[in-house]
Design a protein around this motif. Structure first.
Motif, PDB file in Angstrom:
ATOM      1  N   ASP A  35      32.235  29.906  30.173  1.00 24.83           N
ATOM      2  CA  ASP A  35      32.379  30.798  31.324  1.00 24.83           C
ATOM      3  C   ASP A  35      33.583  30.413  32.183  1.00 24.83           C
ATOM      4  O   ASP A  35      34.309  31.287  32.687  1.00 24.83           O
ATOM      5  CB  ASP A  35      31.107  30.751  32.185  1.00 24.83           C
ATOM      6  CG  ASP A  35      29.923  31.423  31.527  1.00 24.83           C
ATOM      7  OD1 ASP A  35      29.490  30.914  30.477  1.00 24.83           O
ATOM      8  OD2 ASP A  35      29.422  32.425  32.054  1.00 24.83           O
ATOM      9  N   ILE A  36      33.805  29.111  32.361  1.00 22.85           N
ATOM     10  CA  ILE A  36      34.958  28.638  33.134  1.00 22.85           C
ATOM     11  C   ILE A  36      36.256  29.070  32.464  1.00 22.85           C
ATOM     12  O   ILE A  36      37.190  29.546  33.120  1.00 22.85           O
ATOM     13  CB  ILE A  36      34.904  27.104  33.278  1.00 22.85           C
ATOM     14  CG1 ILE A  36      33.721  26.694  34.167  1.00 22.85           C
ATOM     15  CG2 ILE A  36      36.211  26.572  33.857  1.00 22.85           C
ATOM     16  CD1 ILE A  36      33.493  25.201  34.223  1.00 22.85           C
ATOM     17  N   GLN A  37      36.328  28.933  31.146  1.00 22.70           N
ATOM     18  CA  GLN A  37      37.535  29.318  30.406  1.00 22.70           C
ATOM     19  C   GLN A  37      37.824  30.802  30.575  1.00 22.70           C
ATOM     20  O   GLN A  37      38.970  31.209  30.833  1.00 22.70           O
ATOM     21  CB  GLN A  37      37.371  28.982  28.920  1.00 22.70           C
ATOM     22  CG  GLN A  37      38.592  29.358  28.083  1.00 22.70           C
ATOM     23  CD  GLN A  37      38.402  29.012  26.611  1.00 22.70           C
ATOM     24  OE1 GLN A  37      37.359  28.486  26.226  1.00 22.70           O
ATOM     25  NE2 GLN A  37      39.396  29.291  25.800  1.00 22.70           N
ATOM     26  N   ARG A  38      36.796  31.609  30.490  1.00 22.89           N
ATOM     27  CA  ARG A  38      36.979  33.063  30.573  1.00 22.89           C
ATOM     28  C   ARG A  38      37.400  33.494  31.981  1.00 22.89           C
ATOM     29  O   ARG A  38      38.316  34.300  32.142  1.00 22.89           O
ATOM     30  CB  ARG A  38      35.671  33.749  30.173  1.00 22.89           C
ATOM     31  CG  ARG A  38      35.756  35.279  30.176  1.00 22.89           C
ATOM     32  CD  ARG A  38      34.499  35.918  29.642  1.00 22.89           C
ATOM     33  NE  ARG A  38      33.319  35.546  30.420  1.00 22.89           N
ATOM     34  CZ  ARG A  38      32.392  34.688  30.001  1.00 22.89           C
ATOM     35  NH1 ARG A  38      32.512  34.096  28.811  1.00 22.89           N
ATOM     36  NH2 ARG A  38      31.346  34.406  30.764  1.00 22.89           N
ATOM     37  N   GLU A  39      36.783  32.951  33.020  1.00 21.06           N
ATOM     38  CA  GLU A  39      37.029  33.424  34.378  1.00 21.06           C
ATOM     39  C   GLU A  39      38.328  32.877  34.980  1.00 21.06           C
ATOM     40  O   GLU A  39      38.973  33.549  35.780  1.00 21.06           O
ATOM     41  CB  GLU A  39      35.849  33.062  35.282  1.00 21.06           C
ATOM     42  CG  GLU A  39      34.588  33.834  34.939  1.00 21.06           C
ATOM     43  CD  GLU A  39      33.508  33.663  35.988  1.00 21.06           C
ATOM     44  OE1 GLU A  39      33.850  33.307  37.143  1.00 21.06           O
ATOM     45  OE2 GLU A  39      32.325  33.898  35.662  1.00 21.06           O
ATOM     46  N   LEU A  40      38.716  31.638  34.608  1.00 13.09           N
ATOM     47  CA  LEU A  40      39.921  31.048  35.198  1.00 13.09           C
ATOM     48  C   LEU A  40      41.131  31.127  34.269  1.00 13.09           C
ATOM     49  O   LEU A  40      42.213  30.676  34.635  1.00 13.09           O
ATOM     50  CB  LEU A  40      39.659  29.593  35.594  1.00 13.09           C
ATOM     51  CG  LEU A  40      38.653  29.387  36.730  1.00 13.09           C
ATOM     52  CD1 LEU A  40      38.565  27.902  37.109  1.00 13.09           C
ATOM     53  CD2 LEU A  40      39.026  30.208  37.956  1.00 13.09           C
ATOM     54  N   THR A 159      24.290  28.469  35.245  1.00 15.61           N
ATOM     55  CA  THR A 159      25.419  29.298  34.805  1.00 15.61           C
ATOM     56  C   THR A 159      24.988  30.735  34.561  1.00 15.61           C
ATOM     57  O   THR A 159      25.682  31.686  34.954  1.00 15.61           O
ATOM     58  CB  THR A 159      26.048  28.712  33.534  1.00 15.61           C
ATOM     59  OG1 THR A 159      26.463  27.368  33.793  1.00 15.61           O
ATOM     60  CG2 THR A 159      27.254  29.523  33.097  1.00 15.61           C
ATOM     61  N   GLY A 163      26.208  31.597  38.159  1.00 20.07           N
ATOM     62  CA  GLY A 163      27.617  31.495  37.805  1.00 20.07           C
ATOM     63  C   GLY A 163      28.059  30.041  37.799  1.00 20.07           C
ATOM     64  O   GLY A 163      27.429  29.178  38.424  1.00 20.07           O
ATOM     65  N   TRP A 164      29.178  29.761  37.115  1.00 18.79           N
ATOM     66  CA  TRP A 164      29.597  28.375  36.927  1.00 18.79           C
ATOM     67  C   TRP A 164      29.899  27.618  38.223  1.00 18.79           C
ATOM     68  O   TRP A 164      29.706  26.399  38.271  1.00 18.79           O
ATOM     69  CB  TRP A 164      30.808  28.301  35.987  1.00 18.79           C
ATOM     70  CG  TRP A 164      32.073  28.902  36.522  1.00 18.79           C
ATOM     71  CD1 TRP A 164      32.557  30.146  36.280  1.00 18.79           C
ATOM     72  CD2 TRP A 164      33.014  28.267  37.394  1.00 18.79           C
ATOM     73  NE1 TRP A 164      33.743  30.338  36.952  1.00 18.79           N
ATOM     74  CE2 TRP A 164      34.052  29.196  37.627  1.00 18.79           C
ATOM     75  CE3 TRP A 164      33.100  27.018  37.986  1.00 18.79           C
ATOM     76  CZ2 TRP A 164      35.150  28.919  38.441  1.00 18.79           C
ATOM     77  CZ3 TRP A 164      34.191  26.717  38.799  1.00 18.79           C
ATOM     78  CH2 TRP A 164      35.189  27.661  39.011  1.00 18.79           C
TER      79      TRP A 164
END
Length: 473
Positions: A35-40, A159, A163-164
């Motif tokens: 999720d962190i990779q996708r959002e940031l 998560t 959310g992360w």
């Protein structure tokens, strides 16, 4: 229980609460990485630095943090580390960009190192008698193992539900509560003072050397590894001739300390590698999701808690840490061999659950015993340094285990049918982990026979009376 015993128990709860935050952080973040990779907008390679930035700062600063605990007072360093960790968690949770998050994780690792480096030494001083110390170490080891397993469950829930950012922001109220309790409950023992040995050039050399070493393990790169060797060699040379060394060579040249921490490194390489590989096995071979993986792991911390809280302290007080360590290592070895025998079509109840229970028994016995052995014979003035050294061995072992076992599994996977390759790669990695445990068993059985006794406390002026470069044991 007497009032003083109540106070020590409350102080232990504060120390374990901070340790739980640190351990939870290491696994809870792993679940949220996609999720962190996708959002940031992290690249596939760059997202690994969400974990690596923390590890490099944490491992690199442990020895310096341990020495600062000896000089300034362990309680001061612990509370400072807790403050930095909590503030950095807030920064991570509010991070708008990938670079901000990586920077926050580096600062968070620095705070975690300051706090973690002095925890074991503070426990040893709080509980000097063998029976009480065994019980305290059992609680500490349960916190470590239980937190690692709980991180998978908590990470999945937070998560998915919030959310992360929640995995970082949850540390803020917990950190504030632990800080307030720590200010009231932790013993305020005075340190030796900065004049007793704060060697800034040495501190820079060892911090850079350990950071480069962990980076080399993580990246499997030769150049950082060579740089780490050169920096650590320069640090040792500096300590030999420095008027006020960061770490006296009389500490680093103790055979018992070196051998015990070699066993610590191997045990934690096994533990972290097992946790990582088994999580991937359950997800990729058995098809479980993140939450299901966490639930599948739950029997292990339950067994660890039962053993480390109730059984291991009594047996350790009766027979001593060394026999218990040998027993625990034998159980770990058996559990890994059982994991290596799992068929490609795995049944959780018949194939996975028995090894998890055996591993839980092994960890519950091994971790308290090996930490007690690593701290054996520590003089009061050296407990922070030796605690930091042991924590460094733990972190280096964890990084080494993750790196080596992941490479072993990946090499076996290449060029084979997908399902069979995944299974065979993990099985081979479990066998390599069993080799780590066997080596730790041989070190304990052959080289760790007669634990040293702790010397009498030295007067505060003693460091100035003894030559700074003394290497006598």
């Amino acid at each position: 229980m007497s009032p003083s015993a109540n106070h020590r128990a409350a102080a232990l709860a504060v120390l374990c609460a901070m340790s739980l935050m640190i351990v939870l952080d290491s696994t809870i973040v792993a679940v949220a990485v996609p999720d962190i990779q996708r959002e940031l907008g992290f690249s596939p390679a760059g997202v690994s630095w969400v974990v690596n930035a923390y590890l490099v700062a944490f491992a690199g600063l442990l020895l310096l943090a341990g020495r600062l605990g000896d000089l300034l007072g362990a309680w001061r360093v612990f509370l400072a580390g807790l403050t930095v960790f909590t503030l950095a968690s807030l920064l991570c949770g509010l991070a708008p960009t990938a670079g901000w998050l990586v920077a926050g994780r580096f600062v968070q690792g620095a705070g975690g190192a300051l706090a973690a480096a002095v925890v074991i030494g503070m426990i040893v001083r709080l509980f000097p008698s063998p029976g009480d110390q065994a019980r305290a170490m059992g609680i500490y080891s349960f916190t470590q193992a239980g937190g690692a397993a709980a991180g998978f469950v908590a990470g999945g829930i937070l998560t998915d539900a919030v959310g992360w950012p929640a995995i970082f922001l949850i540390n803020v109220p917990i950190g504030i509560a632990v800080y307030l309790a720590g200010r009231r409950l932790l013993p305020r023992e005075p340190g030796l003072g900065l004049t007793a040995g704060l060697d800034l050039p040495g501190a820079l050399l060892i911090t850079a050397g350990l950071s480069a070493g962990v980076y080399a393990i993580i990246s499997s790169a030769a150049l950082p590894g060579l740089l780490a060797v050169l920096l650590i060699a320069a640090f040792l040379l500096r300590q030999r001739y420095a008027r006020r060394p960061l770490i006296a060579l009389r500490v680093l040249t103790r055979p018992w300390l070196l051998m015990a921490n070699a066993a610590v490194l191997l045990v934690f390489a096994t533990g972290m590698g097992f946790q990582f590989l088994n999580a991937l096995f359950v997800q990729r071979v058995m098809g479980y999701d993140a939450l299901g993986t966490g639930l599948a792991f739950l029997p292990t911390p339950v067994v660890i808690g039962t053993v480390s809280l109730f059984l291991a302290p009594r047996l350790t007080a009766r027979f001593g840490p060394r026999p218990m360590l040998l027993t625990g290592l034998a159980l770990l070895f058996a559990g890994l061999l059982l994991l290596a025998r799992m068929p490609a079509s795995v049944s959780y109840l018949s194939d996975m659950l028995p090894p998890l229970i055996v591993m839980g028994l092994g960890v519950g016995v091994t971790v308290p015993a090996i930490i007690m052995l690593a701290m054996a014979g520590a003089a009061p003035a050296d407990t922070g340094t030796i605690s930091g050294f042991t924590n460094t061995a733990q972190q280096a072992g964890g990084a080494l285990g993750l790196s080596v076992l992941a490479v072993v599994a990946a090499n076996r996977t290449a060029g084979s049918p997908a399902a069979a390759a995944l299974h065979d790669g993990y099985v081979e990695a479990f066998l390599v982990a069993a080799g780590f445990v066997l080596t730790a068993f041989l070190i304990t059985a052959i080289l760790l026979r007669n634990p040293p006794s702790a010397p009498a406390p030295l007067p505060r002026s003693a460091p100035e009376e003894e030559p700074a470069n003394s290497t006598k044991p």
